[in-house]
Write a protein that holds these residues in place. Structure first.
Motif, short mmCIF file in Angstrom:
data_model
loop_
_atom_site.label_atom_id
_atom_site.label_comp_id
_atom_site.label_asym_id
_atom_site.label_seq_id
_atom_site.Cartn_x
_atom_site.Cartn_y
_atom_site.Cartn_z
N ALA A 39 -13.74 -0.94 1.64
CA ALA A 39 -13.28 -1.82 0.56
C ALA A 39 -12.49 -3.01 1.10
N GLY A 40 -12.17 -2.99 2.38
CA GLY A 40 -11.36 -4.07 2.94
C GLY A 40 -9.93 -4.01 2.44
N ALA A 41 -9.47 -2.80 2.09
CA ALA A 41 -8.13 -2.65 1.51
C ALA A 41 -7.09 -2.22 2.54
N VAL A 42 -7.48 -2.09 3.81
CA VAL A 42 -6.51 -1.70 4.83
C VAL A 42 -5.48 -2.81 4.96
N GLY A 43 -4.22 -2.43 5.02
CA GLY A 43 -3.15 -3.42 5.15
C GLY A 43 -2.52 -3.79 3.83
N GLN A 44 -3.08 -3.33 2.73
CA GLN A 44 -2.49 -3.56 1.41
C GLN A 44 -1.26 -2.67 1.25
#
Length: 118
Positions: A39-44
């Motif tokens: 999801a490209g949510a790493v670092g959120q």
């Protein structure tokens, strides 16, 4: 009771679990981490990462349940070919075959008699 360290979304989480459950929880954490990477949510923020992972896993679960409720497609069986129709044998041929069979039996009897006389 065991303590385990899980890495999800680049963050470390400490969790208590029953003895022997460590490997299973590690695999589950890896699945969640993989979903976050997709999801490209790493670092959120943590709540946002967990929201993304939860939604993606819930969507996957929903699709699996939908597929499980659909009736399985029955395999299409190819019916065997119909047997060829047996042609009706004319009565003349039946009589001729019976006459030939009688003649062959008489020949067999003669051969047996000549073999026993020899």
């Amino acid at each position: 009771m065991a303590n385990i360290s899980l890495m999800i979304g680049g963050r470390e989480f400490m969790l208590a679990c029953a003895d022997g459950e460590e490997a299973h929880l590690t695999r589950l954490a890896e699945m969640i981490d993989e979903k976050l990477a997709q999801a490209g949510a790493v670092g959120q923020t943590e709540p946002r990462m967990l929201l993304f992972a939860s939604l993606m896993l819930a969507d996957e679960l929903h699709e699996l349940r939908q597929r499980a409720q659909q009736p399985a497609a029955a395999p299409v069986a190819t019916p065997p070919p119909a047997p060829a129709p047996v042609p009706e044998i004319p009565e003349v041929l039946v009589e001729e075959l019976a006459r030939i069979a009688d003649h062959v039996e008489k020949l067999a009897d003669l051969l047996e008699q000549s073999a026993s006389n020899a």
